[in-house]
Design a protein around this motif. Sequence first.
Motif, PDB file in Angstrom:
ATOM      1  N   TYR A 184      46.817  37.669  38.963  1.00  0.00           N
ATOM      2  CA  TYR A 184      46.282  38.871  39.614  1.00  0.00           C
ATOM      3  C   TYR A 184      46.356  40.024  38.626  1.00  0.00           C
ATOM      4  O   TYR A 184      47.297  40.129  37.841  1.00  0.00           O
ATOM      5  CB  TYR A 184      47.090  39.227  40.865  1.00  0.00           C
ATOM      6  CG  TYR A 184      46.783  40.607  41.413  1.00  0.00           C
ATOM      7  CD1 TYR A 184      45.688  40.822  42.236  1.00  0.00           C
ATOM      8  CD2 TYR A 184      47.582  41.699  41.070  1.00  0.00           C
ATOM      9  CE1 TYR A 184      45.398  42.082  42.716  1.00  0.00           C
ATOM     10  CE2 TYR A 184      47.303  42.970  41.547  1.00  0.00           C
ATOM     11  CZ  TYR A 184      46.216  43.157  42.372  1.00  0.00           C
ATOM     12  OH  TYR A 184      45.918  44.408  42.841  1.00  0.00           O
ATOM     13  N   LYS A 242      42.140  45.437  39.451  1.00  0.00           N
ATOM     14  CA  LYS A 242      40.793  45.400  38.870  1.00  0.00           C
ATOM     15  C   LYS A 242      40.219  46.776  38.589  1.00  0.00           C
ATOM     16  O   LYS A 242      39.551  46.991  37.592  1.00  0.00           O
ATOM     17  CB  LYS A 242      39.841  44.642  39.817  1.00  0.00           C
ATOM     18  CG  LYS A 242      40.007  43.137  39.787  1.00  0.00           C
ATOM     19  CD  LYS A 242      39.626  42.575  38.430  1.00  0.00           C
ATOM     20  CE  LYS A 242      39.645  41.063  38.421  1.00  0.00           C
ATOM     21  NZ  LYS A 242      39.329  40.516  37.088  1.00  0.00           N
ATOM     22  N   GLU A 243      40.440  47.719  39.492  1.00  0.00           N
ATOM     23  CA  GLU A 243      39.758  49.001  39.351  1.00  0.00           C
ATOM     24  C   GLU A 243      40.537  50.091  40.071  1.00  0.00           C
ATOM     25  O   GLU A 243      41.036  49.890  41.171  1.00  0.00           O
ATOM     26  CB  GLU A 243      38.347  48.893  39.928  1.00  0.00           C
ATOM     27  CG  GLU A 243      37.505  50.136  39.801  1.00  0.00           C
ATOM     28  CD  GLU A 243      36.094  49.923  40.327  1.00  0.00           C
ATOM     29  OE1 GLU A 243      35.237  50.755  40.036  1.00  0.00           O
ATOM     30  OE2 GLU A 243      35.868  48.919  41.041  1.00  0.00           O
ATOM     31  N   GLU A 262      42.789  39.403  31.161  1.00  0.00           N
ATOM     32  CA  GLU A 262      42.111  39.921  32.346  1.00  0.00           C
ATOM     33  C   GLU A 262      41.928  41.425  32.152  1.00  0.00           C
ATOM     34  O   GLU A 262      42.718  42.072  31.455  1.00  0.00           O
ATOM     35  CB  GLU A 262      42.896  39.644  33.627  1.00  0.00           C
ATOM     36  CG  GLU A 262      42.920  38.176  34.046  1.00  0.00           C
ATOM     37  CD  GLU A 262      41.574  37.663  34.530  1.00  0.00           C
ATOM     38  OE1 GLU A 262      40.696  38.510  34.847  1.00  0.00           O
ATOM     39  OE2 GLU A 262      41.392  36.436  34.594  1.00  0.00           O
ATOM     40  N   SER A 294      41.204  45.470  33.532  1.00  0.00           N
ATOM     41  CA  SER A 294      41.368  46.491  34.563  1.00  0.00           C
ATOM     42  C   SER A 294      40.620  47.742  34.117  1.00  0.00           C
ATOM     43  O   SER A 294      40.651  48.102  32.937  1.00  0.00           O
ATOM     44  CB  SER A 294      42.855  46.806  34.767  1.00  0.00           C
ATOM     45  OG  SER A 294      43.037  47.790  35.758  1.00  0.00           O
ATOM     46  N   TYR A 348      32.781  43.164  33.553  1.00  0.00           N
ATOM     47  CA  TYR A 348      32.888  44.609  33.374  1.00  0.00           C
ATOM     48  C   TYR A 348      32.401  45.037  32.000  1.00  0.00           C
ATOM     49  O   TYR A 348      32.644  44.357  31.003  1.00  0.00           O
ATOM     50  CB  TYR A 348      34.337  45.067  33.574  1.00  0.00           C
ATOM     51  CG  TYR A 348      34.790  44.930  35.009  1.00  0.00           C
ATOM     52  CD1 TYR A 348      34.648  45.977  35.906  1.00  0.00           C
ATOM     53  CD2 TYR A 348      35.340  43.730  35.465  1.00  0.00           C
ATOM     54  CE1 TYR A 348      35.052  45.849  37.221  1.00  0.00           C
ATOM     55  CE2 TYR A 348      35.742  43.586  36.788  1.00  0.00           C
ATOM     56  CZ  TYR A 348      35.601  44.659  37.665  1.00  0.00           C
ATOM     57  OH  TYR A 348      35.991  44.532  38.965  1.00  0.00           O
ATOM     58  N   LYS A 381      29.835  47.673  35.774  1.00  0.00           N
ATOM     59  CA  LYS A 381      29.781  46.218  35.861  1.00  0.00           C
ATOM     60  C   LYS A 381      28.582  45.695  35.066  1.00  0.00           C
ATOM     61  O   LYS A 381      27.568  46.367  34.924  1.00  0.00           O
ATOM     62  CB  LYS A 381      29.721  45.751  37.312  1.00  0.00           C
ATOM     63  CG  LYS A 381      30.977  46.115  38.103  1.00  0.00           C
ATOM     64  CD  LYS A 381      30.907  45.595  39.512  1.00  0.00           C
ATOM     65  CE  LYS A 381      32.197  45.913  40.272  1.00  0.00           C
ATOM     66  NZ  LYS A 381      32.351  47.348  40.529  1.00  0.00           N
TER      67      LYS A 381
END
Length: 362
Positions: free
Chosen positions: A26, A29-30, A124, A126, A212, A276
Amino acid sequence: MNFVTVVLMTLPLVCLGQTKTPSICYITKEQIKYIGDTVELQCFVKTAEYFPVSWVKINRDPDWNVSLSTGNSLRIRDSRFSIRHKNLDSTYSTYTLQIKDIQESDNGTYKCEVFLAIGNKITEISVLHVLPQPVVTSGNPIQFIVAFQGKSNKPSWAGQPHSPHNNQHGHGHQKPQQNPVEITSANAQTDSCPTIFTRKQWRARKPLKVYYNLLPVEYIIIHHTVTESCNMERKCIPIVQNIQNYHMSDVKLDDIGYNFLIGGDGSIFEGVGWHKTGAHTYGYNSRSIGIAFMGNFENYAPTKKAVQAARDLIECGISKKELSLNVKVFAALQVQQTLSPGENLYEEIKTWPHWAEAPEDS
């Protein structure tokens, strides 16, 4: 039920198996924050006890990426930043990057990565959006004043890796302004931008994957959809839905290909949206925003309302720092073999202040 149990119940199945391979289960993300706020970006990892876990601030030039932390140690000398490491049990742990007193320069993309070996990392992304701090005006507690950065001409609203466009058309078939912009609290998060019909409002399908862009984006690519035109919401929504269905079901994209779509009445529809990656222009998707005018502009000229909506959307993107102050606008036909966005729309966008004759790397 303890904290670890609650967290584990929310994880994807890949993180609940018996595999010993490190993974990022996890990541935050934003986040959208105002200048001066505090933000926490969380990275939740599995079986990474013996591997370095880092937070990195990403820049467009990879040589200028900033390493923020490794493990539970901060690597930059900035008291606003801190790193917090917590072992939830023998398998799972979190690495939380906190930024206090957020500044404009903190806007951008952050990466959590697990270093497995030379040339082998798990990462990942963010995204942190930083907005100007709203100020309550005297005499009206529900209104805010937000100053935005953009061109000196005030806009009218101021009060995936591959592309489906392999045919000849559209969807496959500086200094802050002196005068602040006043907006209501209900729209404070939009930073004085034009109204945009959200994906929920036009009943979009859920994307299969989300990618992204690095911010700010440097290019805007203008397309047309080669569908019917529309001049009211109830007629535009089915067209947007059909385009998404075509892109996902027939072209096998992860979502609708465009970032935004514009109707003849000036209505703006959120495609994949800001920051995005769309799938509209091969070779440019990861560094551009794709805006599609609904209709076929080989046959007729775009309406004044649609043109103004697109120009306002661009100024909005600049003010939100989604787009570069020096963003360049291209017609799709300038960067690929296509007739999109049609001769009439192409002639129109050549009069826009951000239009450029050719990409620097063409």
